[in-house]
Write a protein that holds these residues in place. Structure first.
Motif, PDB file in Angstrom:
ATOM      1  N   VAL H 146       0.823  -1.208   0.000  1.00 31.00           N
ATOM      2  CA  VAL H 146       0.000   0.000   0.000  1.00 31.00           C
ATOM      3  C   VAL H 146       0.859   1.261   0.000  1.00 31.00           C
ATOM      4  O   VAL H 146       0.557   2.229  -0.703  1.00 31.00           O
ATOM      5  N   SER H 147       1.939   1.267   0.762  1.00 25.82           N
ATOM      6  CA  SER H 147       2.804   2.453   0.785  1.00 25.82           C
ATOM      7  C   SER H 147       3.377   2.730  -0.599  1.00 25.82           C
ATOM      8  O   SER H 147       3.371   3.869  -1.067  1.00 25.82           O
ATOM      9  N   ALA H 148       3.869   1.694  -1.250  1.00 23.47           N
ATOM     10  CA  ALA H 148       4.425   1.886  -2.587  1.00 23.47           C
ATOM     11  C   ALA H 148       3.340   2.340  -3.551  1.00 23.47           C
ATOM     12  O   ALA H 148       3.555   3.225  -4.400  1.00 23.47           O
ATOM     13  N   LEU H 149       2.155   1.769  -3.422  1.00 20.70           N
ATOM     14  CA  LEU H 149       1.026   2.175  -4.269  1.00 20.70           C
ATOM     15  C   LEU H 149       0.737   3.663  -4.117  1.00 20.70           C
ATOM     16  O   LEU H 149       0.606   4.401  -5.099  1.00 20.70           O
ATOM     17  N   LEU H 150       0.660   4.126  -2.877  1.00 21.83           N
ATOM     18  CA  LEU H 150       0.352   5.538  -2.642  1.00 21.83           C
ATOM     19  C   LEU H 150       1.464   6.431  -3.180  1.00 21.83           C
ATOM     20  O   LEU H 150       1.206   7.472  -3.787  1.00 21.83           O
ATOM     21  N   THR H 151       2.698   6.055  -2.940  1.00 18.89           N
ATOM     22  CA  THR H 151       3.814   6.832  -3.462  1.00 18.89           C
ATOM     23  C   THR H 151       3.682   7.004  -4.968  1.00 18.89           C
ATOM     24  O   THR H 151       3.861   8.101  -5.510  1.00 18.89           O
ATOM     25  N   MET H 152       3.369   5.923  -5.637  1.00 16.84           N
ATOM     26  CA  MET H 152       3.304   5.960  -7.091  1.00 16.84           C
ATOM     27  C   MET H 152       2.124   6.787  -7.597  1.00 16.84           C
ATOM     28  O   MET H 152       2.234   7.515  -8.574  1.00 16.84           O
ATOM     29  N   LEU H 153       0.992   6.681  -6.923  1.00 11.63           N
ATOM     30  CA  LEU H 153      -0.172   7.489  -7.317  1.00 11.63           C
ATOM     31  C   LEU H 153       0.106   8.970  -7.122  1.00 11.63           C
ATOM     32  O   LEU H 153      -0.437   9.817  -7.835  1.00 11.63           O
TER      33      LEU H 153
END
Lengths: 192, 192, 192, 192, 192, 192, 192, 192
Positions: H146-153
């Motif tokens: 989830v952290s990586a997902l948010l960073t990318m978004l």
């Protein structure tokens, strides 16, 4: 805002301000505004045709706007509606002293915020569909209706289903659909 | 695991496997293991000294392990305990047919998962402290006890407070503390 | 808003604006408004009858409105109340220099936002019930009181239970219930 | 596990392993086990009495266990059931080439994981109640069914309501309740 | 606010108020303000050079501001843009009656709030890249665009990727990049 | 797993099983395995060169594996390390009876799960950097370390910063960096 | 608001409006207000005593208020401060063209919102402590700083630790503590 | 599991165990199993036809399984693929020493877990589409991707879009679609 136009006869607008309703009045005098429910209705002609009724219950008084959105929508859609407000589960006697009107309902809409336990308790009392509407009423860990939503989704009572937070319109539309499915049958029988 | 050692007389270990209990038995024969509650007790000597009792209620049968953790802890701490299990709000009659034992309790521990509405309903019935224990029982949107936790925090009934998910020990410790505060007074009176 | 009407004598309204209080004054002169606590009280007659007191502590000064909601509610419900504000755990000496008033309390209400660690530390000091009230004070990762709520639910100290974020009223109601359970016993003894 | 006992004739156990079913077989030979649906049924005697049917649709093949829990429950409760599996919205033709069976359903149960959009699309096609069952099928940002749950709660189609993640039983119970409300009317008419 | 300055010729500012645009007008008369899209453009000179077009679709009318942010950005970046608004999946005919314009697009930008299912359905229809933009449109369990975001991330249709909530600019920038990659090839061929 | 190779002399592997360490032993006899810390170290030659020490404290005994990961890492990096374990804030006397070792530390690493309040209390006692390590120790609403993480981020004590859940290695690396910055200065002075 | 009073000489108030600063001016003329940083300082007398400096970097221009809160706090605490703003990782050349000032810093404060990747990249460049401050800058899935916070906690670079969202003050206080620990050593050497 | 059947020639199954692949081998000898990527391919005949290549980059070595799922899928779909693994942003030199292969890519797939900052940095370097794949690699506050997902978004770099956590297949499918759109143009030119 939900907008519903039933064959040119009825128009219903949800989440409307009085200003919106007044703007509509410039076009047609046939507009009523319901401040509690934040709904306006144009050219209301429908009448409930059967004795089957939809019961709208709320846990507290703060849930009434959502409940009224549901109740008026259901009436505009041609249903008889009974209201039973402020019967939250922290005072069971308020529910149990109204058992008769609860048990005779054809469909129940249960609107509640905070802990939202009303849907489960009502769902345990009746053997008719209960449509649960979590409301955004509350503070702190009510998280804008999320707590009530989760409570209702986890209901141990059978026959309970849930719509979006504060979606009185959607609950009423579904309740009306179910109620009319029964009514049509009744009318069919009656016609024979 | 909670570990409690009351003056060298009682030892209580929570969340214990039977293997742990057997290991303890190597040291002392005075160990009992309660499989449901996952608790072992060493050298249990306490006896409840008053007629005041703590009532432990659960919503379903799946909540019983947490409830037993609470009940046995409370007993080891010197309290009289009554149990009323599987009285979830989707079947109100199960609660209302046991009103007497509910109303006479000095403190109530209410353990429930899923929608967790039991604490509110019981809190509305009694005017004694209700300690709510959300349990991790459930599936889907119960989120391991979070839904029950939120329901309990949002309780509209007065006198309800909440401990951590599955924390039967903590609920019992607090219930016992309250119960003994009253008992000590009673004993004091009795002594006069 | 919580509304409490004790036998026609006291009325208490929480989360009230000064405007609300003034509106009530049109009906009766017997209204007091507490700006900090956002509470109005009508026709306050109660007096604490025993030397047992409820202690209200806060972590910071920003928690005082919630603490005052609790303190005034408890007073209206007939309890003696002591206040110990701004004793957060980042300055332990503020707590340890007040040990006497803490240790002699009958029930403690601990209101704290941000990291909310106060409840645990106080719970470790006293062997009386500690009712933790997370407050919505803070910014960033305090998430409107959620961080403090979680801290309090995870408290390692025994005897701590939690109510909803900012629910000073609920904490006071429960504290008063526990305090009166003891007092009644005391009075009973005294009467003998 | 849901357990349903209809008047001593049918017993249905959900989320059951084959081992459980075999254990039941020690008591009575009249047990069937449905591996896909993880359901066992005892002494199944019911037959659907009308031509009204409940349609169960799924987005993918991985949703079939939940769908079968719903379908078999509905059959045991005396309903005619049609199945339409693997008709997810990423291939609309799979839906549109089955319009006839969709449009003639009396109630629809839509089980879908991942993006869960099936309920909205089906809800837009029919004017009958659609009971949406989010499934825990998926990975990553499906969060064990939460994404599908949110999609379904936000459905823009009218007539859609939602039950808990993977709760095929609950969906079927409600669908059956609605279906029988109509059937009873039909039967009533037929009787005349 | 995104700010883009293409070689001194075009300047584009997103999330701009009319006041900002008027302030820019003090510097140069060559400014246009698009109220719906909340964009101002300075000294717009670009023209689309090919027949390849980017299609921008929305689920509802409330998604139009984000869609217009995308559409105007794409136009300023030298692309031909087609718009197809209010074609949400709860009324499939709105999509299927526009199949031609959908199937001929080179890249599709799909902006939708609430359940956000539009991206999956469109992604299933075309074999071109679909850039999904969740919008913050909705209420209750739409959580400011999170539900639509999750739906889009879980899309079962191939060729769908997602940008941040309400990020019409980012979607357009990427769509333009892809469109120009193809165009350059085309131009290259044309030049031969 | 973190892997650190300091100039061919020391190698340190975190989150290693005994099997991994044994595999390394096939290559070199110079390997030590620390079961608690789940660390193996190869060819350990460093020695702390100054009297400045890093203090590692934990709230409970369950936090020791993370603490040992930090302590051993810091030792391998050439620091003197003191340990003070199981000094959680629910028993303040455990902290206050060790004030001397706390106050003389150059940097403090505070590892705690559950309510994670240790970092704030220690941060209030010392005027040196406190590096907080939330641990995934706990159950229920500890959410795998999230509660402790939030507590630490919200710390009201100055000088506290936070690393990832269970990241003993990262805390030690930073503590060592700070400790050596001071030491180098000291050594420089000493050299003069 | 953080309030800091260093021995009667300096007073610093964070998150202050200009009105607050003006109110302070009624008491003493010796007040400066920094609008960007929302800080007022009273009777500023400190001067940095060494050539060691704290570097404050930001990802974008919108992060500057938080960065200035940090920078001015650090200056008031007696540190030399260098600023390097708007060097976000989407334009690496902005970082790499400033390598000298980065590499010579004694401590780095990295303030960034949105994806918050700046802390990792800077942490990989320097071998000094990097204190990461997530800012609430952003929209959509930035969730008020949560995304940046998570990015920073997950940093793969060693030597990075994190403070609360927007907590420029806390970052500066810690940076100053570390910087002075080194300086004191330096001064000590210098004195020899 | 994704299943792709390209005209009877290639079959590709993702998230497959070696057992699955061996089962397929019973049917046809033409099966290859890629253990890292957890993919099996049947009857692989495609060859890349152009010099345009898709670049697959990862932050660490733990991201390689997802990257290989993407790389092999892209190859099976007829693309030339270059790999650049373990070039996370905490060591910028690993990226900058490979600038040539990065800048010449036609499409980039960036797979990263933990803080996921790789997509932003690469997106800032190239002016080609970057498809970001968050991976579930990490621990603690990485929350399963989830952290990586948010960073990318939240990426500030233009041209970056995101697919579901661990969805290497989806990223490759989209990258291939874009790559072939360009190639087809190229081929068209070549044919002239």
């Amino acid at each position: 805002m939900h907008m519903m136009d039933k064959g040119g006869v009825n128009i219903l607008g949800t989440r409307a301000t009085r200003e919106t309703a007044e703007a509509v009045r410039q076009v047609t005098e046939e507009v009523e505004y319901h401040a509690d429910a934040r709904i306006f209705v144009v050219n209301r002609k429908t009448e409930a045709k059967t004795s089957n009724y939809i019961l709208v219950v709320t846990g507290g008084t703060a849930d009434i706007p959502v409940a009224e959105e549901a109740a008026i929508t259901a009436e505009v859609l041609g249903n008889k509606v009974e209201r039973l407000y402020d019967v939250g589960v922290a005072g069971l006697h308020r529910l149990t002293s109204n058992l008769d009107i609860i048990l005779k309902a054809n469909v129940v809409i249960a609107a509640a915020g905070m802990e939202g336990a009303l849907a489960s308790v009502v769902g345990g009392l009746v053997d008719k569909p209960v449509i649960a509407v979590p409301t955004s009423v509350g503070y702190g860990a009510s998280f804008g209706g999320v707590s009530a939503l989760l409570t209702m989704l986890n209901s141990c009572a059978s026959g309970v289903s849930v719509v979006n937070i504060d979606n009185g319109f959607g609950a009423a539309y579904l309740a009306s659909m179910i109620n009319h499915m029964t009514e049509r049958s009744h009318n069919a029988s009656a016609a024979i």
